[in-house]
Design a protein around this motif. Structure first.
Motif, PDB file in Angstrom:
ATOM      1  N   THR A   1       0.827  -1.209   0.000  1.00 21.68           N
ATOM      2  CA  THR A   1       0.000   0.000   0.000  1.00 21.68           C
ATOM      3  C   THR A   1       0.861   1.259   0.000  1.00 21.68           C
ATOM      4  O   THR A   1       2.016   1.245   0.440  1.00 21.68           O
ATOM      5  N   ILE A   2       0.279   2.351  -0.460  1.00 22.44           N
ATOM      6  CA  ILE A   2       0.979   3.631  -0.444  1.00 22.44           C
ATOM      7  C   ILE A   2       1.205   4.084   0.996  1.00 22.44           C
ATOM      8  O   ILE A   2       2.220   4.731   1.304  1.00 22.44           O
ATOM      9  N   GLU A   3       0.294   3.725   1.893  1.00 25.26           N
ATOM     10  CA  GLU A   3       0.455   4.087   3.304  1.00 25.26           C
ATOM     11  C   GLU A   3       1.723   3.470   3.892  1.00 25.26           C
ATOM     12  O   GLU A   3       2.469   4.130   4.631  1.00 25.26           O
ATOM     13  N   GLU A   4       1.987   2.194   3.549  1.00 31.55           N
ATOM     14  CA  GLU A   4       3.211   1.531   4.015  1.00 31.55           C
ATOM     15  C   GLU A   4       4.441   2.225   3.455  1.00 31.55           C
ATOM     16  O   GLU A   4       5.431   2.440   4.168  1.00 31.55           O
ATOM     17  N   ALA A   5       4.386   2.565   2.180  1.00 27.73           N
ATOM     18  CA  ALA A   5       5.526   3.213   1.530  1.00 27.73           C
ATOM     19  C   ALA A   5       5.842   4.558   2.188  1.00 27.73           C
ATOM     20  O   ALA A   5       7.014   4.870   2.459  1.00 27.73           O
ATOM     21  N   LEU A   6       4.811   5.340   2.444  1.00 24.05           N
ATOM     22  CA  LEU A   6       5.021   6.645   3.071  1.00 24.05           C
ATOM     23  C   LEU A   6       5.490   6.510   4.516  1.00 24.05           C
ATOM     24  O   LEU A   6       6.345   7.280   4.983  1.00 24.05           O
ATOM     25  N   GLU A   7       4.958   5.518   5.224  1.00 24.83           N
ATOM     26  CA  GLU A   7       5.379   5.302   6.616  1.00 24.83           C
ATOM     27  C   GLU A   7       6.868   4.980   6.693  1.00 24.83           C
ATOM     28  O   GLU A   7       7.598   5.520   7.538  1.00 24.83           O
ATOM     29  N   ILE A   8       7.341   4.094   5.794  1.00 24.25           N
ATOM     30  CA  ILE A   8       8.760   3.733   5.755  1.00 24.25           C
ATOM     31  C   ILE A   8       9.607   4.967   5.450  1.00 24.25           C
ATOM     32  O   ILE A   8      10.627   5.232   6.095  1.00 24.25           O
ATOM     33  N   THR A   9       9.168   5.737   4.468  1.00 18.66           N
ATOM     34  CA  THR A   9       9.923   6.921   4.034  1.00 18.66           C
ATOM     35  C   THR A   9      10.018   7.963   5.144  1.00 18.66           C
ATOM     36  O   THR A   9      11.103   8.468   5.445  1.00 18.66           O
ATOM     37  N   TYR A  10       8.867   8.284   5.745  1.00 20.45           N
ATOM     38  CA  TYR A  10       8.857   9.320   6.780  1.00 20.45           C
ATOM     39  C   TYR A  10       9.616   8.878   8.034  1.00 20.45           C
ATOM     40  O   TYR A  10      10.248   9.696   8.714  1.00 20.45           O
ATOM     41  N   LYS A  11       9.582   7.575   8.322  1.00 20.80           N
ATOM     42  CA  LYS A  11      10.304   7.059   9.490  1.00 20.80           C
ATOM     43  C   LYS A  11      11.815   7.180   9.277  1.00 20.80           C
ATOM     44  O   LYS A  11      12.567   7.507  10.196  1.00 20.80           O
ATOM     45  N   GLN A  12      12.256   6.945   8.046  1.00 19.59           N
ATOM     46  CA  GLN A  12      13.683   6.990   7.728  1.00 19.59           C
ATOM     47  C   GLN A  12      14.203   8.421   7.614  1.00 19.59           C
ATOM     48  O   GLN A  12      15.313   8.739   8.052  1.00 19.59           O
ATOM     49  N   LYS A  13      13.369   9.309   7.034  1.00 21.29           N
ATOM     50  CA  LYS A  13      13.896  10.617   6.630  1.00 21.29           C
ATOM     51  C   LYS A  13      13.117  11.810   7.166  1.00 21.29           C
ATOM     52  O   LYS A  13      13.413  12.953   6.803  1.00 21.29           O
TER      53      LYS A  13
END
Length: 429
Positions: A397-409
């Protein structure tokens, strides 16, 4: 929060982006079409660039080879303009029996009768046979010369034996040759497999470890060895005329160019650039792009073009999120899977690519190269284990993708959204 509806397979996904983070939506430039498709086609044929009209170039009793795309280029909508090209030839005194239609299959597979009908239309299929070019059929290839790049050019014998070669197709950005269309109907269209591979291999740098030649890429002609080799190859057979279409943002024929195979093609490239070449003021921390839904995202191989375009909009080390369902997995052939699955570092992939080059390997290598320089997250149905060695994270899901991105950066990431990622080509001002 701004929400974007982005294509994914046969549905649309809702993609939320904070307005304060959004740099802009990257989409095709406004392009007003004031003529019907028939008028666009007729005007181009009646007003050729750098040459006489086709009907005035040919003479009664001469033979003509009409080179058309194969079914993988179905977006070019050949049945809409081929009847008009043949009408021009007929008006110039060329009889149907003196016209040979060859599908520029390059290294692609043979096509079915049904696909031939899709390529030329129901009316013309009653009048003409379509011959699929076979790049491995040495008995039907003839040597015409060697380029300054050391490429031995073997071309379809039936085409060379004709008095005239007419090239028909379309123009878009191309990740190796700069733009498609024009001379690409000759190379890779109707040449030998070895000629194709030698040409595409010019996209590699001369030094192991440097990967791709930076001059061989989308929107580049001058100094691009892949393009220049294609031009030299085409000069050996001297095409008499080209007709190339350009698509507007909705996927319909929006413009066309005809005439001299060099001059008309350059004008066509300029039109493509005016539609799909999007200037950006800065590179972003994050780009969210869609491959364009089915069939553009049927597999990773097809979606690679979106990755190539999206990287142009992002700072190195930034994040690229691509929406690509990949209902058929990795796609491509065994070479694609070999590069993606059997190595865990870029240098070994490059060594393998150089040892026995193929375009399929090259595309897989480019995917891995992008994943080496950017954080790539694929929103997809694909098995995430298939992409681990390629350094690509696959989520559902796009939600998972954004969560990973925001958590990292962090969440304050300057962001581009690419709603037509397979077509639009971002260029830094």
């Amino acid at each position: 929060m701004k929400n974007f509806k982005m294509k994914y397979g046969k549905i649309k996904m809702n993609v939320p982006v904070k307005e304060e983070n959004l740099l802009r939506e990257i989409e095709g430039n406004p392009f007003e079409v004031t003529k019907t498709v028939d008028e666009i086609i007729t005007d181009a044929l009646h007003n050729p660039i750098g040459s006489s009209r086709l009907k005035d170039i040919v003479k009664e009793g001469e033979t003509v080879c009409l080179v058309i795309p194969d079914i993988t280029r179905g977006w070019q909508q050949t049945p809409k303009f081929l009847p008009e090209i043949i009408r021009e030839l007929n008006e110039g005194g060329i009889k149907d029996e003196d016209i040979v239609i060859i599908s520029a299959a390059g290294s692609h597979r043979k096509q079915t009768k049904e696909e031939h009908e899709m390529l030329i239309g129901k009316e013309l299929i009653e009048r003409f046979d379509v011959l699929d070019h076979d790049c491995f059929d040495k008995d039907n290839l003839v040597f015409v010369g060697e380029t300054s790049f050391g490429n031995k050019i073997h071309v379809n014998k039936k085409a060379v034996e004709c008095d005239h070669i007419v090239l028909a197709g379309g123009i878009v950005y191309h990740f190796l040759a700069g733009w498609s269309g024009g001379r690409k109907s000759i190379l890779p269209g109707i040449v030998s497999y070895d000629t194709i591979m030698k040409n595409h291999e010019l996209s590699l740098s001369k030094t192991l470890g440097e990967g791709k030649n930076k001059e061989a890429g989308g929107g580049k002609l001058k100094g691009n060895p892949v393009h220049e080799d294609m031009m030299e190859a085409s000069a050996f057979v001297k095409p008499s005329f080209i007709f190339n279409v350009i698509m507007e943002p909705n996927g319909n024929i929006g413009a066309a160019v005809a005439g001299d195979y060099i001059k008309a093609h350059i004008e066509g490239c300029k039109i493509v650039e005016s539609i799909d070449g999007v200037y950006i003021d800065q590179k972003a921390d994050l780009a969210i792009a869609t491959a364009g839904g089915y069939p553009k995202d049927i597999n990773l191989y097809q979606a690679s073009k979106t990755l190539m375009n999206a990287r142009e909009a992002v700072k190195e080390g930034g994040t690229i999120i691509v929406l690509s369902q990949c209902s058929e997995g990795l796609g491509g052939n065994a070479d694609v899977q070999h590069i993606l699955l059997n190595f865990d570092n870029l240098l070994d992939r490059e060594k393998d690519l150089r040892e026995k080059y193929s375009i399929s390997k090259d595309i897989a290598y480019i995917i891995c190269d992008i994943a080496d320089k950017f954080d790539v997250i694929l929103v997809s149905d694909i098995d995430s284990n298939l992409l681990k060695k390629a350094n690509i994270t696959a989520v559902k899901t796009i939600e998972e993708a954004l969560e990973i991105t925001y958590k990292q950066k962090g969440e304050n990431l300057k962001t581009y959204v690419m709603t037509h990622g397979a077509n639009t080509f971002p260029t830094l001002k």
